[in-house]
Scaffold this active site. Structure first.
Site, short mmCIF file in Angstrom:
data_model
loop_
_atom_site.label_atom_id
_atom_site.label_comp_id
_atom_site.label_asym_id
_atom_site.label_seq_id
_atom_site.Cartn_x
_atom_site.Cartn_y
_atom_site.Cartn_z
N LYS A 22 90.41 -38.40 -73.37
CA LYS A 22 89.04 -38.35 -72.86
C LYS A 22 88.19 -37.46 -73.77
O LYS A 22 88.49 -36.27 -73.91
CB LYS A 22 89.03 -37.83 -71.42
CG LYS A 22 89.86 -38.70 -70.47
CD LYS A 22 89.86 -38.17 -69.06
CE LYS A 22 90.54 -36.81 -68.95
NZ LYS A 22 90.75 -36.38 -67.56
N THR A 50 79.70 -31.75 -62.10
CA THR A 50 80.76 -32.66 -62.56
C THR A 50 82.14 -32.25 -62.04
O THR A 50 83.16 -32.65 -62.61
CB THR A 50 80.78 -32.68 -64.10
OG1 THR A 50 80.95 -31.34 -64.59
CG2 THR A 50 79.49 -33.26 -64.66
N GLY A 58 85.52 -32.32 -60.44
CA GLY A 58 86.39 -33.41 -60.00
C GLY A 58 86.40 -34.61 -60.91
O GLY A 58 87.03 -35.63 -60.57
N THR A 59 85.76 -34.52 -62.06
CA THR A 59 85.67 -35.69 -62.94
C THR A 59 87.05 -36.22 -63.35
O THR A 59 87.31 -37.42 -63.28
CB THR A 59 84.87 -35.33 -64.21
OG1 THR A 59 83.61 -34.79 -63.83
CG2 THR A 59 84.65 -36.55 -65.07
N GLY A 60 87.93 -35.32 -63.79
CA GLY A 60 89.25 -35.76 -64.26
C GLY A 60 90.09 -36.36 -63.16
O GLY A 60 90.75 -37.39 -63.35
N CYS A 61 90.09 -35.73 -62.00
CA CYS A 61 90.84 -36.25 -60.85
C CYS A 61 90.31 -37.63 -60.47
O CYS A 61 91.09 -38.55 -60.17
CB CYS A 61 90.70 -35.31 -59.65
SG CYS A 61 91.23 -33.62 -59.94
#
Length: 277
Positions: free
Chosen positions: A188, A221, A223-226
């Site tokens: 990412k 932002t 919690g973006t990765g989860c």
């Protein structure tokens, strides 16, 4: 047919299991995963690995659950309900990471389902979520069990030592992550500096798939990765192949970031229900 009979005959939605920590503020972790799965039409189930006291300002405490409790949650779900995809997030320690890797490789119920590993090590606020001693267990035992690994650039550096400074470095990062044994690596590039687009690279070592989306200036932002990892697991459970599932997951998380909202005095969450609104 009565309503009760119709409900009994209705096929269940795709079933996705998240193995991760709890975020009491509701923006990341188990809470973000389950919201994402519901928004995408999947039935979310959970194995809680740790409990955090967390809000928009940061993580104020974390308590790991006993390995026996983690194993019991996992077996209770897979032995009775079954799963069509698994997503892992915060695993906190070497002991928990090793136990989860063992469950993923040793359980016949999950042996042939896609496993999405989000190698969570640090929170959005910079708080550590993985013991340093657990990194080697992630490399040697968890990553080989993964269908796809979804590190951000900081996690790439922690796992491989590679510092990504430009788009061309994403290839190098993907090769380094794939060397640990996952089938796919999704690198990412959202943290790349001075870029108008959020660029991600999916690779299996032979084929590359590039994904681009406009970069939004919204600071909320959390919690973006989860959210991306659980969206990817949901789309895989719904039957999409890996490249298509990544594209759909990126579209969903891009909209969630654009709609992220202020909550508390710090960094607010992405909006998991943005499509419904």
């Amino acid at each position: 047919m009565t309503a009760a009979e119709a409900a009994a005959d209705r096929r269940p939605p795709a079933r996705v299991l998240t193995v991760a920590g709890s975020d009491s503020g509701g923006g990341a972790g188990i809470q973000a995963d389950l919201k994402t799965m519901l928004a995408l039409g999947a039935h979310g189930m959970s194995v809680v690995t740790a409990v955090t006291a967390q809000n928009s300002l940061g993580v104020h405490g974390a308590w790991e659950l006993p390995v026996e409790a983690i194993r019991a949650q996992f077996q209770a779900v897979v032995d009775d309900i079954g799963v069509q995809a698994v997503k892992t997030g915060m695993l906190s320690s070497a002991a928990v990471t090793a136990a989860v890797a063992e469950l993923l490789t040793g359980s016949a119920a999950v042996r042939n389902v896609p496993v999405v590993v989000d190698p969570v090590a640090v929170s959005k606020h910079g708080d550590p979520l993985l013991d340093p001693g657990a990194l080697e267990v992630v490399r040697s035992r968890l990553l080989p069990a993964a269908t796809v690994v979804t590190p951000n650039l900081d996690e790439v550096t922690q796992l491989t030592g590679i510092v990504v400074t430009g788009e061309a470095d994403l290839r190098t990062a993907a090769r380094a992550v794939l060397a640990y044994g996952p089938r796919w690596a999704l690198i990412k590039g959202g943290h790349l500096p001075d870029t108008a687009e959020a660029v991600d690279l999916l690779s299996d070592g032979e084929h590359e798939h590039w994904y681009r989306a406009p970069r939004h200036g919204n600071r909320h932002t959390h919690g973006t990765g989860c959210t991306l990892a659980s969206a990817l697991a949901s789309y895989l459970a719904l039957g999409h192949d890996m490249p298509a599932a990544v594209g759909l997951a990126k579209d969903y998380v891009t909209g969630a970031v654009a709609a992220g909202f202020a909550l508390g005095a710090g960094i607010g969450p992405v909006d998991h229900g943005w499509r419904q609104r």
